[in-house]
Write a protein that holds these residues in place. Structure first.
Motif, PDB file in Angstrom:
ATOM      1  N   PHE A  92       0.861  -1.189   0.000  1.00 38.49           N
ATOM      2  CA  PHE A  92       0.000   0.000   0.000  1.00 38.49           C
ATOM      3  C   PHE A  92       0.896   1.236   0.000  1.00 38.49           C
ATOM      4  O   PHE A  92       1.887   1.286   0.740  1.00 38.49           O
ATOM      5  CB  PHE A  92      -0.881   0.054   1.249  1.00 38.49           C
ATOM      6  CG  PHE A  92      -2.030  -0.905   1.241  1.00 38.49           C
ATOM      7  CD1 PHE A  92      -3.155  -0.652   0.451  1.00 38.49           C
ATOM      8  CD2 PHE A  92      -2.008  -2.048   2.026  1.00 38.49           C
ATOM      9  CE1 PHE A  92      -4.235  -1.533   0.452  1.00 38.49           C
ATOM     10  CE2 PHE A  92      -3.081  -2.924   2.030  1.00 38.49           C
ATOM     11  CZ  PHE A  92      -4.194  -2.665   1.234  1.00 38.49           C
ATOM     12  N   LEU A  93       0.531   2.228  -0.817  1.00 39.64           N
ATOM     13  CA  LEU A  93       1.196   3.524  -0.750  1.00 39.64           C
ATOM     14  C   LEU A  93       0.391   4.394   0.203  1.00 39.64           C
ATOM     15  O   LEU A  93      -0.791   4.656  -0.030  1.00 39.64           O
ATOM     16  CB  LEU A  93       1.276   4.175  -2.131  1.00 39.64           C
ATOM     17  CG  LEU A  93       1.912   5.572  -2.165  1.00 39.64           C
ATOM     18  CD1 LEU A  93       3.387   5.508  -1.758  1.00 39.64           C
ATOM     19  CD2 LEU A  93       1.774   6.207  -3.548  1.00 39.64           C
ATOM     20  N   VAL A  94       1.036   4.838   1.281  1.00 36.11           N
ATOM     21  CA  VAL A  94       0.365   5.614   2.316  1.00 36.11           C
ATOM     22  C   VAL A  94       1.018   6.990   2.410  1.00 36.11           C
ATOM     23  O   VAL A  94       2.235   7.096   2.608  1.00 36.11           O
ATOM     24  CB  VAL A  94       0.427   4.906   3.685  1.00 36.11           C
ATOM     25  CG1 VAL A  94      -0.209   5.776   4.773  1.00 36.11           C
ATOM     26  CG2 VAL A  94      -0.265   3.561   3.617  1.00 36.11           C
ATOM     27  N   GLY A  95       0.209   8.032   2.258  1.00 42.21           N
ATOM     28  CA  GLY A  95       0.702   9.389   2.426  1.00 42.21           C
ATOM     29  C   GLY A  95       0.643   9.789   3.886  1.00 42.21           C
ATOM     30  O   GLY A  95      -0.383   9.607   4.545  1.00 42.21           O
ATOM     31  N   MET A  96       1.744  10.348   4.414  1.00 51.24           N
ATOM     32  CA  MET A  96       1.819  10.730   5.822  1.00 51.24           C
ATOM     33  C   MET A  96       2.340  12.161   5.946  1.00 51.24           C
ATOM     34  O   MET A  96       3.242  12.566   5.211  1.00 51.24           O
ATOM     35  CB  MET A  96       2.725   9.789   6.609  1.00 51.24           C
ATOM     36  CG  MET A  96       2.275   8.335   6.608  1.00 51.24           C
ATOM     37  SD  MET A  96       3.337   7.261   7.606  1.00 51.24           S
ATOM     38  CE  MET A  96       3.017   7.882   9.269  1.00 51.24           C
ATOM     39  N   ALA A  97       1.732  12.905   6.865  1.00 54.60           N
ATOM     40  CA  ALA A  97       2.217  14.272   7.107  1.00 54.60           C
ATOM     41  C   ALA A  97       3.561  14.242   7.806  1.00 54.60           C
ATOM     42  O   ALA A  97       4.387  15.137   7.620  1.00 54.60           O
ATOM     43  CB  ALA A  97       1.191  15.042   7.938  1.00 54.60           C
TER      44      ALA A  97
ATOM     45  N   ALA B 155       4.729   7.979   1.439  1.00 53.05           N
ATOM     46  CA  ALA B 155       4.845   9.213   0.665  1.00 53.05           C
ATOM     47  C   ALA B 155       4.619  10.356   1.638  1.00 53.05           C
ATOM     48  O   ALA B 155       4.009  10.177   2.703  1.00 53.05           O
ATOM     49  CB  ALA B 155       3.819   9.257  -0.459  1.00 53.05           C
ATOM     50  N   ILE B 156       5.125  11.534   1.315  1.00 50.44           N
ATOM     51  CA  ILE B 156       4.917  12.705   2.164  1.00 50.44           C
ATOM     52  C   ILE B 156       3.805  13.549   1.557  1.00 50.44           C
ATOM     53  O   ILE B 156       3.753  13.756   0.338  1.00 50.44           O
ATOM     54  CB  ILE B 156       6.199  13.566   2.271  1.00 50.44           C
ATOM     55  CG1 ILE B 156       7.348  12.737   2.807  1.00 50.44           C
ATOM     56  CG2 ILE B 156       5.963  14.758   3.189  1.00 50.44           C
ATOM     57  CD1 ILE B 156       8.654  13.518   2.908  1.00 50.44           C
ATOM     58  N   VAL B 157       2.917  14.044   2.422  1.00 49.96           N
ATOM     59  CA  VAL B 157       1.852  14.942   1.985  1.00 49.96           C
ATOM     60  C   VAL B 157       1.817  16.139   2.924  1.00 49.96           C
ATOM     61  O   VAL B 157       2.230  16.051   4.080  1.00 49.96           O
ATOM     62  CB  VAL B 157       0.478  14.229   1.982  1.00 49.96           C
ATOM     63  CG1 VAL B 157       0.448  13.103   0.966  1.00 49.96           C
ATOM     64  CG2 VAL B 157       0.127  13.705   3.369  1.00 49.96           C
ATOM     65  N   ARG B 158       1.350  17.267   2.415  1.00 49.61           N
ATOM     66  CA  ARG B 158       1.243  18.466   3.245  1.00 49.61           C
ATOM     67  C   ARG B 158       0.105  18.295   4.241  1.00 49.61           C
ATOM     68  O   ARG B 158      -1.012  17.973   3.864  1.00 49.61           O
ATOM     69  CB  ARG B 158       1.000  19.692   2.373  1.00 49.61           C
ATOM     70  CG  ARG B 158       2.157  20.030   1.466  1.00 49.61           C
ATOM     71  CD  ARG B 158       1.807  21.124   0.468  1.00 49.61           C
ATOM     72  NE  ARG B 158       2.894  21.345  -0.462  1.00 49.61           N
ATOM     73  CZ  ARG B 158       3.107  20.587  -1.546  1.00 49.61           C
ATOM     74  NH1 ARG B 158       2.280  19.582  -1.821  1.00 49.61           N
ATOM     75  NH2 ARG B 158       4.137  20.840  -2.328  1.00 49.61           N
ATOM     76  N   GLU B 159       0.370  18.560   5.510  1.00 52.52           N
ATOM     77  CA  GLU B 159      -0.632  18.350   6.542  1.00 52.52           C
ATOM     78  C   GLU B 159      -1.851  19.241   6.324  1.00 52.52           C
ATOM     79  O   GLU B 159      -2.990  18.806   6.510  1.00 52.52           O
ATOM     80  CB  GLU B 159      -0.040  18.606   7.931  1.00 52.52           C
ATOM     81  CG  GLU B 159      -1.028  18.324   9.041  1.00 52.52           C
ATOM     82  CD  GLU B 159      -0.389  18.358  10.416  1.00 52.52           C
ATOM     83  OE1 GLU B 159      -1.068  17.973  11.387  1.00 52.52           O
ATOM     84  OE2 GLU B 159       0.770  18.785  10.530  1.00 52.52           O
TER      85      GLU B 159
END
Length: 583
Positions: free
Chosen positions: A101-106, A128-132
């Protein structure tokens, strides 16, 4: 899962020269006081911007930085992680791939959160990194509170089925803070505000209760099997609106204010007895936003310039027309916002008062005590007004007084339920207004509708079908081969509807000598023909088609605006066109 090493974010930022050691120590002190994550503390203190920090982490950890604003979500994939866990760990499942699974995390350095997510999911996790800030907005779009509402409805149903408490004691105002019915209603309101719903419908049926929310003009439904909760929900809402809870045979109207997610919401409530109980409809008005500024109505610049010129006239009558829910009152409030100056006395007569505007004298009609539009309007004229806004021209008496006010030096703004500008004059004549009076007082008529905007995240090219081609050819003389249309295929961003938000479609008719002369003679046919020759006049349907050509809305929305049934219009022409294409 490739990344397991704990990274000290502060040391990394100092090492890369993005902050100084002194700044780090100050941020660590603030972090202890606020109990926030270090990254958020650094951003709030202005020591680093979010973009720079995220790009550094992406590079250092070797994981992608993903912009959620342009990401097409899959609802089934997202549901692999519950909303509560997603919000707690600031994470969202983006893709279900063959091996992981690709999981985006702040905060991808949060190993505890990563372990918890890994334990919950059935396959390994890649980060993956995502903007909070974007992630929190995305949560509101991709997670609805349907599960929470269902759970609270079940809890309330169980409490009521035990019979341990009398309903009246359960619903006492002082006991309502933690009661299941209060939690249920709070969740329903939060969900509605979250998705931008304009109305909430609560409808009991034989074996279920329906909660429907109107989003972008279309109802979205959630069904709950706990039919026994309906009386408790209705009684609680009546208490909030100050209505008679023992009266179940007659419709009632009321209103109340509440704060939802930090926003002040004014709720207009209407109850009606139906076969299986009482139906409740609530209109939600966000008072924290206030009335819409005229610049944000969405009018084309040239039309806005002409509209402005008209409502800045010293006297005369200006009418805004359209069906219920077409945004007429919003346009009038926007005009009043601009006219609201210290030197102008403004009085409004409304049913009900929707947005409260300072300095403007707003009067709520009350037919039960004889305070109708005509009565209030007569009294308003004795209050030395410069501008009068009448919520709606409902009857001949109100129209007559409004026309008289316009003739005696007042600017009168009002609405009328007609389909377009040219039919408005006909309606006024039918209501008994003398043509020569209309010719003297009427300055302009604006007709409007709201059409749904195609979701920018899932928009793609649309080839008109045979019916659409035939209709556009016959009604608008359009050859669709010269244009590229779009449609939304549906995604999480738009609730899988293909549309997100609405836009106004406007038709403005300004009076001139030719139109005035037609009114004086009560010649409605000449008025219609003269309107078509008026400079700058463009019918609603043409304006809507222009928006469809620009890819802002769909042909289907144009058809709905025209009131066109798809199934039985021009079947012969459609068949002929299909044969031509096949040939």
């Amino acid at each position: 899962m490739e990344f397991r090493k704990k990274i000290r974010l502060g040391d990394l930022l100092v090492e890369k020269g993005l902050i100084t050691d002194e700044q780090l120590q100050l941020a660590l002190q603030e972090q202890k006081k606020l109990g926030r994550k270090l990254g958020n503390t650094l951003i709030e203190l202005g020591m680093i911007d979010e973009e720079s920090m995220l790009r550094l982490l992406s590079s250092q950890l070797g994981i992608p930085l993903i912009d959620l604003n342009n990401f097409n979500f899959n609802e089934e994939v997202i549901r692999n992680l519950s909303e509560s866990m997603a919000r707690r760990y600031r994470a969202i499942v983006l893709e279900d791939r063959a091996n992981d699974f690709l999981v985006g995390m702040a905060d991808p350095t949060d190993l505890y959160a990563l372990d918890e997510i890994q334990e919950k999911l059935s396959k390994p996790v890649s980060q993956a990194i995502v903007r909070e800030s974007t992630l929190l907005v995305t949560f509101d779009r991709v997670y609805r509170r349907t599960e929470e509402i269902s759970a609270l409805a079940e809890e309330l149903g169980q409490e009521l089925s035990t019979g341990s408490e009398d309903l009246s004691s359960l619903l006492q105002a002082e006991q309502m803070t933690d009661a299941p019915v209060a939690k249920l209603l709070q969740s329903i309101f939060e969900d509605a505000v979250q998705v931008g719903a304009s109305d909430i419908h609560i409808e009991p049926d034989k074996n279920e209760i329906r909660v429907r929310q109107r989003v972008d003009g279309v109802l979205q439904e959630q069904v709950m099997k706990e039919i026994q909760i309906a009386p408790a929900v209705v009684v609680r809402l009546k208490l909030m609106a100050g209505l008679n809870i023992s009266e179940k045979r007659m419709p009632q109207d009321g209103r109340f204010n509440m704060t939802v997610n930090g926003r002040e919401i004014d709720v207009r409530l209407s109850t009606m007895p139906v076969q299986h109980g009482e139906s409740v409809v609530m209109r939600l008005l966000d008072q924290s936003r206030g009335a819409l500024d005229i610049e944000h109505l969405g009018m084309p610049p040239e039309l806005l310039k002409r509209f402005r010129k008209n409502f800045h006239l010293p006297h005369g009558m200006i009418l805004v027309t359209g069906p219920t829910g077409s945004g007429k009152t919003t346009s009038l409030y926007a005009a009043l916002q601009e006219l609201n100056q210290a030197e102008a006395k403004i009085i409004t007569v409304e049913d009900p008062v929707e947005y409260r505007l300072s300095r403007i004298n707003q009067v709520q009609v009350n037919p039960q005590i004889g305070l109708n539009f005509a009565h209030v309007l007569r009294s308003a004229l004795r209050q030395d007004p410069d501008i009068i806004m009448v919520g709606e021209m409902r009857d001949a008496e109100t129209v007559e007084i409004g026309v008289s006010a316009a003739m005696t030096g007042h600017l009168v703004l009002s609405t009328l339920h007609t389909n377009d500008t040219v039919s408005t004059a006909t309606r006024l004549l039918d209501m008994g207004v003398e043509g020569y009076l209309l010719a003297t007082t009427l300055r302009s008529i604006i007709a409007q509708r709201l059409v749904r905007k195609i979701c920018v995240h899932c928009a793609h090219e649309h080839k008109p079908d045979a019916f659409e081609k035939a209709w556009l050819r016959e009604k608008l003389f359009v050859d669709t081969e010269h244009y590229q249309y779009k449609i939304g295929k549906g995604c999480v961003h738009c609730g899988f509807t293909g549309y997100h938000g609405r836009m106004g479609v406007y038709e403005l008719l300004e009076m001139n000598a030719e139109l005035a002369e037609a009114l004086r003679r009560d010649d409605t046919q000449e008025f219609i023909e003269a309107a078509g020759r008026t400079p700058g006049y463009q019918p609603l349907i043409n304006v809507a088609h222009d928006y469809a050509r620009q890819g802002l809305t769909s042909i289907d929305e144009v058809l709905k605006l025209a009131g066109e049934p798809r199934d039985d219009f021009y079947q012969e022409e459609t068949l002929e066109l299909e044969l031509e294409v096949e040939g």
